[in-house]
Design a protein around this motif. Structure first.
Motif, PDB file in Angstrom:
ATOM      1  N   ASP A 229       0.869  -1.174   0.000  1.00 41.44           N
ATOM      2  CA  ASP A 229       0.000   0.000   0.000  1.00 41.44           C
ATOM      3  C   ASP A 229       0.911   1.232   0.000  1.00 41.44           C
ATOM      4  O   ASP A 229       1.565   1.515   1.011  1.00 41.44           O
ATOM      5  CB  ASP A 229      -0.896   0.029   1.246  1.00 41.44           C
ATOM      6  CG  ASP A 229      -1.951  -1.062   1.231  1.00 41.44           C
ATOM      7  OD1 ASP A 229      -2.464  -1.385   0.145  1.00 41.44           O
ATOM      8  OD2 ASP A 229      -2.257  -1.594   2.314  1.00 41.44           O
ATOM      9  N   PRO A 230       0.973   1.971  -1.105  1.00 44.51           N
ATOM     10  CA  PRO A 230       1.913   3.104  -1.159  1.00 44.51           C
ATOM     11  C   PRO A 230       1.685   4.137  -0.059  1.00 44.51           C
ATOM     12  O   PRO A 230       2.636   4.619   0.550  1.00 44.51           O
ATOM     13  CB  PRO A 230       1.648   3.695  -2.550  1.00 44.51           C
ATOM     14  CG  PRO A 230       1.116   2.552  -3.354  1.00 44.51           C
ATOM     15  CD  PRO A 230       0.277   1.763  -2.390  1.00 44.51           C
ATOM     16  N   LEU A 231       0.420   4.487   0.192  1.00 45.91           N
ATOM     17  CA  LEU A 231       0.075   5.438   1.247  1.00 45.91           C
ATOM     18  C   LEU A 231      -1.046   4.840   2.072  1.00 45.91           C
ATOM     19  O   LEU A 231      -2.025   4.344   1.516  1.00 45.91           O
ATOM     20  CB  LEU A 231      -0.363   6.771   0.636  1.00 45.91           C
ATOM     21  CG  LEU A 231      -0.772   7.875   1.623  1.00 45.91           C
ATOM     22  CD1 LEU A 231       0.434   8.356   2.429  1.00 45.91           C
ATOM     23  CD2 LEU A 231      -1.407   9.049   0.882  1.00 45.91           C
ATOM     24  N   TYR A 232      -0.905   4.898   3.385  1.00 43.15           N
ATOM     25  CA  TYR A 232      -1.882   4.272   4.285  1.00 43.15           C
ATOM     26  C   TYR A 232      -2.592   5.359   5.072  1.00 43.15           C
ATOM     27  O   TYR A 232      -1.946   6.186   5.712  1.00 43.15           O
ATOM     28  CB  TYR A 232      -1.144   3.316   5.221  1.00 43.15           C
ATOM     29  CG  TYR A 232      -1.986   2.242   5.869  1.00 43.15           C
ATOM     30  CD1 TYR A 232      -2.411   1.128   5.146  1.00 43.15           C
ATOM     31  CD2 TYR A 232      -2.329   2.325   7.212  1.00 43.15           C
ATOM     32  CE1 TYR A 232      -3.145   0.116   5.747  1.00 43.15           C
ATOM     33  CE2 TYR A 232      -3.071   1.323   7.826  1.00 43.15           C
ATOM     34  CZ  TYR A 232      -3.471   0.219   7.086  1.00 43.15           C
ATOM     35  OH  TYR A 232      -4.203  -0.775   7.696  1.00 43.15           O
ATOM     36  N   THR A 233      -3.925   5.375   5.032  1.00 46.57           N
ATOM     37  CA  THR A 233      -4.680   6.447   5.690  1.00 46.57           C
ATOM     38  C   THR A 233      -5.019   6.154   7.146  1.00 46.57           C
ATOM     39  O   THR A 233      -5.283   7.070   7.909  1.00 46.57           O
ATOM     40  CB  THR A 233      -6.003   6.705   4.955  1.00 46.57           C
ATOM     41  OG1 THR A 233      -6.894   5.597   5.136  1.00 46.57           O
ATOM     42  CG2 THR A 233      -5.774   6.957   3.466  1.00 46.57           C
ATOM     43  N   ASN A 234      -5.057   4.883   7.537  1.00 42.35           N
ATOM     44  CA  ASN A 234      -5.531   4.510   8.871  1.00 42.35           C
ATOM     45  C   ASN A 234      -6.934   5.069   9.128  1.00 42.35           C
ATOM     46  O   ASN A 234      -7.262   5.540  10.234  1.00 42.35           O
ATOM     47  CB  ASN A 234      -4.551   4.955   9.960  1.00 42.35           C
ATOM     48  CG  ASN A 234      -3.673   3.814  10.445  1.00 42.35           C
ATOM     49  OD1 ASN A 234      -4.177   2.776  10.850  1.00 42.35           O
ATOM     50  ND2 ASN A 234      -2.373   4.006  10.365  1.00 42.35           N
TER      51      ASN A 234
END
Length: 454
Positions: A201-206
């Motif tokens: 996952d390149p960017l993880y938002t949580n």
């Protein structure tokens, strides 16, 4: 943030200050009138009240409760103050939500981190004044956000700057050699990661935990590189117009989600496992304050990765070729105005900041005036990041920005509006386009300004 200071470049050398002997305020809770202190911390017979009895401390750091760190803190505090019989530490997972609810009663501990939903003009209703802000500033910095009418009600446990924690190996394996300097470059880098490692996952938002989405708000002021941004924000009818700080920040989040560069199902994210996933290269980056660096390094080590893989980059935007990052306090410790042991509560706060080693352990910026930046911000020094210390609101307008936000029902520091942003961007919300969503925020803000500010 820091009061009335201009931004500085690089390591932000911090001037030495004179230690101020601060006395505790109000009642110690003793039934003996001869030992009950007055608001200066002195008893009615002129003696200085000593910390004694027991207190309850509320903390959001459940991990440090579970791993025994707070047991060590309590043991060391009691060793210094042998008349203290107990320090009960309550770790709270949904800290903002639960403490906000408990503050409807008088039962919210003796010492607690001040929740973000308390407006400056509400501080005297819930918290004991710790002293004159100007006098306390000789010892402590970052007092302005939790001060009102010249009195300070909270002292930060640690200072942070803002950026993006990332796995250097993941980025290097994708062929990325330079830090992104624009949102478009950042998105291109995320695409490169996805192309080179489809299982990452390149960017993880949580998204599911909610609170990590509020970390994006911490970057306001960096796009304009203006320490007066918050004060100007309260005068703006269209803070999501193209080119504004919020437009740039929220567009980056929107575009990353819309382009499929974040986790596939944001409703299934989980904070604690995400730390291990970043450490082992299953996540490329997360937008978090610098407080997260140490946690990610530890998680990398614990999960078989390397702490050296954890890096910290500034928000991908430059002004005149320079990165900027906000610097200021994390949670502020305050004293419940209803506490019956304010002397010991105050002793805990001062001991925690002077003697616990918490700021150093967390790789954070100490709230003490005479400290230096931690080594884990070396990446920022190498990138030539210029730090911005936000200026406080003018006298009489300390709560204006929060009042407008409350009237607009946006919740800048709550996760809801960015959850809605993520939902719309992934096609699961109200079906609004990015521009329609930003326009709706501007409309709410303008209407609230007309009501609150006139």
């Amino acid at each position: 943030m820091f009061p009335q200071q201009q931004r500085r470049r690089g390591a932000l050398a911090l001037a030495a200050g004179v230690t101020l002997a601060l006395t505790a305020a109000c009642s110690s809770g003793s039934d003996d009138p001869a030992t009950t202190p007055d608001p200066t911390g002195s008893s009615t017979d002129g003696a200085v009240a000593a910390p004694a009895g027991e207190i309850t401390v509320l903390t959001w750091r459940t991990d440090l409760v579970e791993d025994g760190t707070f047991d060590r803190y309590v043991s060391e505090f009691k060793a210094k103050y042998p008349d203290v019989t107990d320090v009960k530490v309550e770790g709270i997972t949904d800290y903002e939500g639960e403490v906000k609810t408990r503050m409807n009663t008088e039962d919210y501990g003796d010492v607690l981190a001040i929740v973000n939903t308390v407006n400056p003009d509400q501080l005297p209703d819930f918290f004991e004044p710790l002293g004159d802000q100007a006098a306390m500033s000789t010892e402590y910095r970052m007092l302005a956000p939790k001060s009102f009418e010249g009195k300070s009600y909270g002292i930060p446990v640690v200072g942070n700057t803002q950026g993006i924690v990332y796995n250097k190996k993941v980025w290097a394996d994708a062929g990325i050699t330079d830090l992104p300097t624009t949102p478009d470059e950042f998105l291109q880098d995320l695409k490169a990661i996805k192309d080179s490692a489809p299982d990452v996952d390149p960017l993880y938002t949580n998204y599911a935990d909610g609170w990590p989405l509020t970390q994006w708000e911490s970057h306001r002021g960096e796009i304009s590189a203006d320490p007066d941004f918050d004060n100007l924000f309260a005068q703006d009818d269209a803070p999501w117009a193209e080119g504004t700080d919020h437009y740039v920040i929220d567009s980056l989040l929107w575009d990353a989600v819309e382009q499929g560069l974040t986790e596939a199902d944001p409703t299934t994210t989980s904070w604690e496992p995400s730390k291990n996933l970043l450490g082992t290269g299953k996540i490329g980056a997360m937008v978090l304050g610098s407080w997260a660096i140490v946690q990610m390094q530890q998680a990398a080590t614990d999960s078989g990765g390397s702490a050296d893989d954890i890096g910290y980059m500034p928000f991908p935007y430059q002004v005149d070729g320079t990165f900027h990052a906000i610097i200021g306090g994390d949670y502020n410790l305050g004293i419940n105005v209803h506490s019956d042991n304010k002397v010991t509560a105050r002793a805990w706060i001062d001991w925690f900041n002077h003697d616990s080693g918490f700021a150093d352990d967390q790789g954070g910026i100490s709230p003490l005036v005479d400290s230096q930046l931690p080594a884990n911000l070396a990446d920022f020094t190498a990138a030539g990041v210029e730090f911005i210390e936000m200026n406080p609101a003018p006298a009489g307008k300390e709560s204006l920005l929060n009042d407008i936000d409350s009237a607009a029902e946006i919740g800048l520091w709550s996760p809801d509006y960015r959850k809605a942003l993520v939902d719309n961007a992934r096609g699961a919300g109200e079906g609004k386009s990015k521009q329609e969503y930003f326009d709706s925020l501007d409309a709410k803000w303008a209407a609230a300004r007309a009501t609150v500010a006139g």
